[in-house]
Design a protein around this motif. Structure first.
Motif, PDB file in Angstrom:
ATOM      1  N   ARG A  99      -2.718   7.670   0.782  1.00  0.00           N
ATOM      2  CA  ARG A  99      -2.958   6.340  -0.044  1.00  0.00           C
ATOM      3  C   ARG A  99      -2.475   5.197   0.662  1.00  0.00           C
ATOM      4  O   ARG A  99      -2.677   4.035   0.130  1.00  0.00           O
ATOM      5  CB  ARG A  99      -2.369   6.720  -1.597  1.00  0.00           C
ATOM      6  CG  ARG A  99      -2.994   7.659  -2.201  1.00  0.00           C
ATOM      7  CD  ARG A  99      -2.276   7.734  -3.725  1.00  0.00           C
ATOM      8  NE  ARG A  99      -3.078   8.398  -4.579  1.00  0.00           N
ATOM      9  CZ  ARG A  99      -4.178   8.109  -5.422  1.00  0.00           C
ATOM     10  NH1 ARG A  99      -4.445   7.022  -5.378  1.00  0.00           N
ATOM     11  NH2 ARG A  99      -4.477   9.158  -6.245  1.00  0.00           N
ATOM     12  N   LEU A 100      -1.957   5.331   1.742  1.00  0.00           N
ATOM     13  CA  LEU A 100      -1.399   4.203   2.348  1.00  0.00           C
ATOM     14  C   LEU A 100      -1.782   4.249   3.922  1.00  0.00           C
ATOM     15  O   LEU A 100      -1.554   5.218   4.823  1.00  0.00           O
ATOM     16  CB  LEU A 100       0.074   4.173   2.414  1.00  0.00           C
ATOM     17  CG  LEU A 100       0.969   2.891   2.689  1.00  0.00           C
ATOM     18  CD1 LEU A 100       0.648   1.773   1.548  1.00  0.00           C
ATOM     19  CD2 LEU A 100       2.452   3.126   2.771  1.00  0.00           C
ATOM     20  N   VAL A 101      -2.238   3.114   4.545  1.00  0.00           N
ATOM     21  CA  VAL A 101      -2.861   2.883   6.014  1.00  0.00           C
ATOM     22  C   VAL A 101      -2.298   1.883   6.357  1.00  0.00           C
ATOM     23  O   VAL A 101      -2.462   0.537   5.811  1.00  0.00           O
ATOM     24  CB  VAL A 101      -4.261   3.266   5.966  1.00  0.00           C
ATOM     25  CG1 VAL A 101      -5.031   2.162   5.266  1.00  0.00           C
ATOM     26  CG2 VAL A 101      -4.863   3.236   7.497  1.00  0.00           C
ATOM     27  N   LYS A 102      -1.851   1.830   7.627  1.00  0.00           N
ATOM     28  CA  LYS A 102      -1.233   0.602   8.171  1.00  0.00           C
ATOM     29  C   LYS A 102      -2.353  -0.460   8.814  1.00  0.00           C
ATOM     30  O   LYS A 102      -3.403  -0.146   9.264  1.00  0.00           O
ATOM     31  CB  LYS A 102      -0.511   1.125   9.402  1.00  0.00           C
ATOM     32  CG  LYS A 102       0.413  -0.060   9.973  1.00  0.00           C
ATOM     33  CD  LYS A 102       1.276   0.386  10.992  1.00  0.00           C
ATOM     34  CE  LYS A 102       2.521  -0.580  11.563  1.00  0.00           C
ATOM     35  NZ  LYS A 102       3.466  -0.324  12.398  1.00  0.00           N
ATOM     36  N   ARG A 106      -4.637   0.940  15.287  1.00  0.00           N
ATOM     37  CA  ARG A 106      -5.925   0.694  16.046  1.00  0.00           C
ATOM     38  C   ARG A 106      -7.170   1.347  15.264  1.00  0.00           C
ATOM     39  O   ARG A 106      -8.451   0.630  15.372  1.00  0.00           O
ATOM     40  CB  ARG A 106      -5.828   1.613  17.283  1.00  0.00           C
ATOM     41  CG  ARG A 106      -6.892   1.615  18.145  1.00  0.00           C
ATOM     42  CD  ARG A 106      -6.740   2.303  19.591  1.00  0.00           C
ATOM     43  NE  ARG A 106      -5.700   1.764  20.344  1.00  0.00           N
ATOM     44  CZ  ARG A 106      -5.238   1.961  21.504  1.00  0.00           C
ATOM     45  NH1 ARG A 106      -5.860   3.140  22.102  1.00  0.00           N
ATOM     46  NH2 ARG A 106      -4.448   1.560  22.180  1.00  0.00           N
ATOM     47  N   THR A 107      -7.059   2.141  14.644  1.00  0.00           N
ATOM     48  CA  THR A 107      -8.254   2.757  13.757  1.00  0.00           C
ATOM     49  C   THR A 107      -8.688   1.517  12.726  1.00  0.00           C
ATOM     50  O   THR A 107      -9.909   1.376  12.462  1.00  0.00           O
ATOM     51  CB  THR A 107      -7.766   4.041  12.954  1.00  0.00           C
ATOM     52  OG1 THR A 107      -7.275   4.768  13.820  1.00  0.00           O
ATOM     53  CG2 THR A 107      -9.047   4.394  12.025  1.00  0.00           C
ATOM     54  N   MET A 108      -7.934   0.867  12.123  1.00  0.00           N
ATOM     55  CA  MET A 108      -8.079  -0.090  11.057  1.00  0.00           C
ATOM     56  C   MET A 108      -8.634  -1.394  11.824  1.00  0.00           C
ATOM     57  O   MET A 108      -9.501  -1.981  11.597  1.00  0.00           O
ATOM     58  CB  MET A 108      -6.961  -0.472  10.307  1.00  0.00           C
ATOM     59  CG  MET A 108      -6.733   0.704   9.322  1.00  0.00           C
ATOM     60  SD  MET A 108      -7.732   1.140   8.145  1.00  0.00           S
ATOM     61  CE  MET A 108      -8.037  -0.344   7.081  1.00  0.00           C
ATOM     62  N   TRP A 127      -8.902  -0.251  -2.885  1.00  0.00           N
ATOM     63  CA  TRP A 127      -7.677  -0.444  -2.258  1.00  0.00           C
ATOM     64  C   TRP A 127      -7.105  -1.884  -2.228  1.00  0.00           C
ATOM     65  O   TRP A 127      -7.963  -2.753  -2.502  1.00  0.00           O
ATOM     66  CB  TRP A 127      -8.106  -0.094  -0.870  1.00  0.00           C
ATOM     67  CG  TRP A 127      -8.461   1.366  -0.138  1.00  0.00           C
ATOM     68  CD1 TRP A 127      -9.764   2.167  -0.657  1.00  0.00           C
ATOM     69  CD2 TRP A 127      -7.594   2.485   0.374  1.00  0.00           C
ATOM     70  NE1 TRP A 127      -9.628   3.161  -0.318  1.00  0.00           N
ATOM     71  CE2 TRP A 127      -8.323   3.648   0.246  1.00  0.00           C
ATOM     72  CE3 TRP A 127      -6.378   2.476   0.800  1.00  0.00           C
ATOM     73  CZ2 TRP A 127      -7.813   4.801   0.873  1.00  0.00           C
ATOM     74  CZ3 TRP A 127      -5.970   3.552   1.478  1.00  0.00           C
ATOM     75  CH2 TRP A 127      -6.689   4.810   1.315  1.00  0.00           C
ATOM     76  N   THR A 128      -6.137  -2.009  -1.924  1.00  0.00           N
ATOM     77  CA  THR A 128      -5.295  -3.321  -2.059  1.00  0.00           C
ATOM     78  C   THR A 128      -4.607  -3.554  -0.835  1.00  0.00           C
ATOM     79  O   THR A 128      -4.086  -2.394  -0.260  1.00  0.00           O
ATOM     80  CB  THR A 128      -4.756  -3.498  -3.321  1.00  0.00           C
ATOM     81  OG1 THR A 128      -3.522  -2.498  -3.307  1.00  0.00           O
ATOM     82  CG2 THR A 128      -5.482  -3.424  -4.812  1.00  0.00           C
ATOM     83  N   ARG A 139      -3.324  -0.007   0.372  1.00  0.00           N
ATOM     84  CA  ARG A 139      -2.861   1.044  -0.454  1.00  0.00           C
ATOM     85  C   ARG A 139      -3.893   1.365  -1.311  1.00  0.00           C
ATOM     86  O   ARG A 139      -4.562   0.510  -1.960  1.00  0.00           O
ATOM     87  CB  ARG A 139      -1.604   0.680  -0.983  1.00  0.00           C
ATOM     88  CG  ARG A 139      -1.055   1.510  -2.088  1.00  0.00           C
ATOM     89  CD  ARG A 139       0.355   1.124  -2.104  1.00  0.00           C
ATOM     90  NE  ARG A 139       0.704   0.123  -2.888  1.00  0.00           N
ATOM     91  CZ  ARG A 139       1.658  -0.623  -2.996  1.00  0.00           C
ATOM     92  NH1 ARG A 139       2.838  -0.159  -2.451  1.00  0.00           N
ATOM     93  NH2 ARG A 139       1.634  -1.663  -3.723  1.00  0.00           N
ATOM     94  N   CYS A 140      -4.046   2.681  -1.639  1.00  0.00           N
ATOM     95  CA  CYS A 140      -4.913   2.987  -2.652  1.00  0.00           C
ATOM     96  C   CYS A 140      -3.890   3.318  -4.068  1.00  0.00           C
ATOM     97  O   CYS A 140      -3.461   4.606  -3.858  1.00  0.00           O
ATOM     98  CB  CYS A 140      -5.698   4.000  -2.521  1.00  0.00           C
ATOM     99  SG  CYS A 140      -6.912   4.671  -3.845  1.00  0.00           S
ATOM    100  N   ASP A 141      -3.406   2.560  -4.983  1.00  0.00           N
ATOM    101  CA  ASP A 141      -2.650   3.049  -5.998  1.00  0.00           C
ATOM    102  C   ASP A 141      -3.266   4.226  -6.836  1.00  0.00           C
ATOM    103  O   ASP A 141      -4.341   4.465  -6.999  1.00  0.00           O
ATOM    104  CB  ASP A 141      -2.394   1.695  -6.772  1.00  0.00           C
ATOM    105  CG  ASP A 141      -1.713   0.639  -6.134  1.00  0.00           C
ATOM    106  OD1 ASP A 141      -0.805   1.212  -5.510  1.00  0.00           O
ATOM    107  OD2 ASP A 141      -2.237  -0.531  -6.312  1.00  0.00           O
TER     108      ASP A 141
END
Length: 211
Positions: A99-102, A106-108, A127-128, A139-141
């Motif tokens: 639920r959390l991605v930086k 590089r991917t983002m 996502w927010t 983050r996807c709460d």
């Protein structure tokens, strides 16, 4: 027995029987609360909300797939990455890691955020932006409706094949363009060599004629 006393007794028995039945009904509803079904207005609002969410998702993915905004390979990278993000949360709803991605990964940065419409789709999917330990994340709460994520996954999955086909056509066109350019260069080089050869022959004939 007949008479006033008999009638009174019968009335009392009937009253006691009705009271017992009412007590039984009350006890039943205490332990079995009645089912409450959504009203027609509530169902309509729910459908309208789901339709609005799907419309936002479709608008975002349409922007991603616009060749005037994003080249086909980037379109494919973005759709595949977004699909993976949403699918991971759907398959692992209790695992906070998915639920959390930086935001600076590089991917983002190279597959989602650089693609026009990528961030727009993230927001539409629930996502927010968030700050964790002074670093930016998406983050996807847990409060985000799972139905929204499933809808996002469905919209992306239906466009995966189209993205791959467009990317393959793009690569084939690029390969053909390179092959054509190489062939033209080779033909130009051969024409130059042939022209040099003709010039040498002409010079040799001149020298032979003078001799």
């Amino acid at each position: 027995p007949t008479g006033p006393q008999g009638e009174v007794g019968a009335t009392l028995r009937l009253s006691v029987s009705c009271s017992e039945k009412n007590d039984e009904k009350s006890a039943y509803f205490d332990t079995h609360p009645p089912e409450i079904y959504p009203t027609q207005a509530e169902s309509s609002d729910s459908r309208d909300g789901a339709a609005e969410v799907r419309e936002r998702l479709i608008r975002a993915v349409t922007t991603i797939l616009n060749p005037l905004k994003n080249p086909p390979p980037l379109q494919e990278h973005c759709v595949v990455t977004l699909h993976t993000l949403c699918k991971n949360v759907i398959d692992n709803p209790r695992d906070s890691r998915y639920r959390l991605v930086k935001a600076t990964s590089r991917t983002m940065t190279q597959k989602v955020l650089c693609c026009v419409g990528g961030e727009q789709f993230l927001y539409a999917a629930g996502w927010t932006k968030a700050t964790v330990n002074y670093e930016g994340y998406y983050r996807c709460d847990t409060a985000a409706p799972m139905a929204t994520l499933r809808c996002a996954e469905d919209v992306l999955r239906k466009n995966l094949r189209l993205c791959r086909e467009k990317a393959e056509r793009h690569e084939r066109a690029k390969t053909k363009e390179k092959d054509d350019a190489a062939r033209q260069k080779q033909e130009a080089r051969r024409a130059i060599e042939e022209d040099k050869a003709r010039r040498r022959e002409a010079e040799e004939r001149k020298r032979a004629a003078k001799a």
